[in-house]
Design an enzyme around this catalytic site. Structure first.
Site, short mmCIF file in Angstrom:
data_model
loop_
_atom_site.label_atom_id
_atom_site.label_comp_id
_atom_site.label_asym_id
_atom_site.label_seq_id
_atom_site.Cartn_x
_atom_site.Cartn_y
_atom_site.Cartn_z
N CYS A 79 0.84 -1.20 0.00
CA CYS A 79 0.00 0.00 0.00
C CYS A 79 0.88 1.25 0.00
CB CYS A 79 -0.94 -0.03 1.21
SG CYS A 79 -1.82 1.51 1.51
N CYS A 82 -0.04 3.98 2.53
CA CYS A 82 0.33 3.56 3.89
C CYS A 82 1.76 3.97 4.22
CB CYS A 82 0.21 2.04 4.02
SG CYS A 82 -1.47 1.39 3.83
#
Length: 324
Positions: A79, A82
């Protein structure tokens, strides 16, 4: 391991009188039990950020949430957003000095927890307060907005559940602290110096560009965040007619654009409380897009002044009251 008393309806719903009183009593009992066992002492900064899995969720999150709000960061290696949000949350956990604990949950390794919290996409950030769960936000939000959410969460934990946070041992070494002290100058020093020189020379566009270059690679860079906020503020007031701005703001209290421009001038002139107070009052008497515009500008001005300034803390509390 399923989160107990799970309520996904938001911070306000946590204030149900009966639930709050029960949670507050439980928190007080937990602190008393820790004191009798000789626990409840200071914790190290390293314990403010923890990796949590399904097996440890009960103790690491639910039990800990009876002492301090636990913020949960659902993330994954693949991700990209993230990778921007997680380091920021980790830094804030240390900066807030025990007011909350950050629990990091890898969704690939903990699918059951992801399903139980109803996570639809990552990054996703939740909180557990006195055993009750609530969603905070999704996506890599701006730092100023994240701080506002955290401040509101801490306020709820203190006022409604009696959670006063953890005592942190200031002498304990943060992980990697010694190594960082020996590292050479950071990779952004040249860009930051160029930005400062541009500011000194009145080249606001050049300063903005330099700061943005740093933040593209390092979104959590505090110096660049502060510098960009200052440079953008100076850009906004450049060319304004102060007398006309003041007149418009006085004659048109409902004109959000006029109040925002006046707040910018207030801050540049050193009238910090006036700038903050003007925008808080604007938030109170507006709605929809106008309210959001005033709120966002206020958060931007918080960045200019700096999170550690007590005037910012007071204004954050006033903003929270205006919004809720």
């Amino acid at each position: 391991m399923q989160p107990r008393n799970m309520s996904m309806s938001g911070v306000v719903d946590l204030g149900a009188v009966k639930a709050a009183q029960e949670a507050k009593t439980k928190a007080e009992q937990t602190r008393a039990d820790n004191a009798r066992r000789g626990g409840g002492g200071a914790v190290s900064p390293a314990s403010l950020v923890i990796d949590v899995d399904e097996a440890g969720f009960e103790n690491d999150v639910l039990q800990r949430s009876t002492e301090v709000p636990v913020v949960i960061d659902f993330w994954a290696e693949w991700c990209e957003p993230c990778k921007q949000l997680s380091p920021l949350l980790e830094r804030l956990a240390v900066e807030y000095n025990g007011r909350f604990v950050l629990a990091k949950i890898d969704v690939d390794a903990n699918q059951m927890l992801m399903q139980q919290f109803g996570v639809q996409g990552i990054p996703a950030v939740f909180a557990v307060v006195a055993g009750q769960a609530l969603p905070l936000f999704q996506g890599a939000s701006p730092e100023a907005e994240i701080r506002q959410v955290l401040d509101q969460l801490i306020q709820v934990g203190e006022q409604r559940f009696g959670l006063t946070g953890l005592t942190v041992d200031a002498e304990a070494e943060t992980p990697g602290e010694a190594e960082e002290a020996e590292e050479p100058a950071g990779p952004y020093d040249a860009l930051l110096e160029a930005a400062v020189q541009a500011l000194d020379a009145g080249d606001l566009g050049g300063a903005v560009q330099a700061y943005r270059k740093v933040l593209t690679d390092d979104p959590g860079n505090t110096e660049a965040t502060l510098g960009l906020a200052q440079a953008e503020l100076l850009q906004r007031v450049q060319g304004l007619d102060p007398q006309q701005v003041r007149t418009d703001a006085a004659e048109k209290p409902a004109d959000v654009a006029a109040q925002i421009a006046a707040a910018d001038l207030d801050l540049v002139g050193g009238h910090v409380e006036d700038a903050f107070g003007r925008l808080v009052e604007t938030v109170k008497r507006t709605a929809g897009e106008d309210r959001n515009a005033a709120r966002v500008r206020l958060l931007e001005l918080f960045e200019v002044v700096g999170a550690d300034d007590p005037r910012v803390s007071a204004a954050r509390s006033a903003l929270a009251r205006a919004l809720f």
